[in-house]
Design a protein around this motif. Structure first.
Motif, short mmCIF file in Angstrom:
data_model
loop_
_atom_site.label_atom_id
_atom_site.label_comp_id
_atom_site.label_asym_id
_atom_site.label_seq_id
_atom_site.Cartn_x
_atom_site.Cartn_y
_atom_site.Cartn_z
N ARG A 128 36.11 51.40 35.51
CA ARG A 128 35.45 50.13 35.85
C ARG A 128 36.30 49.34 36.85
N TRP A 129 37.63 49.38 36.69
CA TRP A 129 38.54 48.69 37.62
C TRP A 129 38.38 49.27 39.02
N LYS A 130 38.38 50.58 39.14
CA LYS A 130 38.24 51.23 40.44
C LYS A 130 36.91 50.85 41.10
N LYS A 131 35.87 50.76 40.28
CA LYS A 131 34.55 50.41 40.80
C LYS A 131 34.56 48.99 41.35
N LEU B 45 36.79 41.93 31.76
CA LEU B 45 37.83 41.94 30.73
C LEU B 45 38.42 43.33 30.65
N TYR B 46 39.77 43.41 30.80
CA TYR B 46 40.45 44.71 30.81
C TYR B 46 41.58 44.75 29.78
N ARG B 47 41.90 45.98 29.36
CA ARG B 47 43.07 46.19 28.51
C ARG B 47 44.21 46.75 29.36
N PHE B 48 45.25 45.94 29.51
CA PHE B 48 46.45 46.35 30.25
C PHE B 48 47.53 46.79 29.24
N LYS B 49 48.22 47.85 29.57
CA LYS B 49 49.30 48.31 28.70
C LYS B 49 50.61 47.65 29.12
N ASN B 50 51.21 46.92 28.18
CA ASN B 50 52.49 46.27 28.45
C ASN B 50 53.59 47.32 28.45
N GLY C 241 45.43 51.21 42.51
CA GLY C 241 46.44 51.91 41.72
C GLY C 241 46.80 51.20 40.43
N VAL C 242 46.38 49.93 40.29
CA VAL C 242 46.65 49.19 39.06
C VAL C 242 45.96 49.87 37.86
N SER C 243 44.98 50.70 38.14
CA SER C 243 44.28 51.39 37.07
C SER C 243 45.21 52.20 36.18
N ALA C 244 46.39 52.55 36.71
CA ALA C 244 47.36 53.30 35.92
C ALA C 244 47.89 52.47 34.75
N TRP C 245 47.77 51.14 34.86
CA TRP C 245 48.24 50.25 33.80
C TRP C 245 47.16 49.99 32.75
N LEU C 246 45.96 50.47 33.00
CA LEU C 246 44.84 50.12 32.15
C LEU C 246 44.57 51.16 31.07
N HIS C 247 43.84 50.71 30.06
CA HIS C 247 43.35 51.63 29.04
C HIS C 247 42.42 52.64 29.74
N PRO C 248 42.50 53.92 29.35
CA PRO C 248 41.68 54.94 30.03
C PRO C 248 40.20 54.59 30.10
N ASP C 249 39.69 53.89 29.08
CA ASP C 249 38.27 53.54 29.08
C ASP C 249 37.93 52.43 30.08
#
Length: 292
Positions: free
Chosen positions: A58-61, A76-81, A46-54
């Motif tokens: 990859r996070w789920k995978k 390397l991921y882009r997290f939205k603060n 569920g952390v994928s909700a914090w990530l950049h859509p692109d």
């Protein structure tokens, strides 16, 4: 101890085929403007909700792979603060660890690489600007290796196109020696001086020469320049070269000089001439004669 480590830490455990967060330190939650309650006891998928859509797919995978037997990851991921609405670049490394009681946990570390990515973006923009400037100025550029006497032309943009047009390969060995075979004799001294300057470690040097690449191409008047790079001991190791085609300007100047000579020696008056000049740069841009 978990809360005093100077990087983001998140610990997960596989329960019934799902990767569940059992702990997240304050350093990690501060990086993305969240709280521990946003993660603890919840499916890490569920952390994928914090990530950049692109990045979400990859996070789920990756989290699914951990549940199916993968032991390590480095992404390397882009997290939205949540507080700033800005994205931060976090390097996530994960590994499975089996404790003495045979309990299996997955440790994730998060380090902030936002400034690094911003720097890379700035550098990329500068490289694009530099390449655009080179193309606009129609400069052929190359790198010269002092130790091996090798010229390597840039493989992109105007340089690549121009080299193809006049039949130059990307790499030239035995430079400057090979140039004496393709440069007119009267310019050999100028070529030797240019490269002697590089070998001596002179920071900048220039030369004007004529180059005749092939019988079906007219001679080219070239303005060459080198910027020499030294190592820590002051020894030249490489130089960056540029070549600007001055054929059009030189041809206009030669035509002008020819017409002046024609007028002075023959005392001719039966023609009309017009010229185009750059008075600021003191250059002849064009000169045309029309006989009456």
């Amino acid at each position: 101890t978990l809360y005093h480590i100077p990087c983001g830490i998140c610990i997960g455990k596989i329960n019934f085929g799902k990767l569940v967060c059992i702990s997240a330190n304050e350093y990690f939650t501060n990086l993305i403007g969240s709280t521990e309650d946003d993660f603890v006891g919840k499916d890490i998928d569920g952390v994928s909700a914090w990530l950049h859509p692109d990045d979400a797919g990859r996070w789920k995978k990756v989290t699914a792979e951990f549940c199916s037997g993968v032991d390590t990851t480095d992404e390397l991921y882009r997290f939205k603060n949540k507080n700033t609405d800005d994205y931060v670049w976090l390097r996530m490394k994960g590994c499975k660890t089996r404790l003495v009681n045979d309990e299996e946990l997955i440790y994730f570390t998060f380090t902030d690489e936002t400034e690094l990515k911003r720097s890379e973006t700035r550098e990329s923009a500068l490289r694009e600007l530099y390449a655009s400037s080179i193309d606009s100025a129609k400069l052929v550029v190359w790198e010269y290796d002092v130790a091996t006497h090798t010229v390597t032309f840039d493989s992109n943009g105007y340089t690549a196109r121009r080299c193809k047009e006049i039949g130059l390969t990307q790499v030239f060995h035995n430079v400057p020696e090979i140039l004496y075979k393709i440069i007119p004799q009267e310019y050999h001294t100028e070529i030797k001086r240019l490269y002697d300057d590089v070998f001596a470690g002179k920071p900048n040097t220039v030369a004007d020469i004529v180059f005749h690449p092939s019988s079906d191409i007219s001679p080219l008047f070239l303005h060459l320049s080198y910027t020499t790079i030294l190592d820590n001991s002051g020894k030249p190791v490489k130089a960056y070269g540029t070549s600007q085609d001055m054929t059009k300007q030189k041809t206009a100047e030669m035509q002008y000089e020819h017409e002046v000579t024609y007028m002075n020696t023959e005392h001719k008056s039966g023609f009309i001439a017009k010229g185009h000049y750059d008075l600021t740069a003191n250059k002849v841009l064009g000169y045309y004669k029309v006989d009456k």
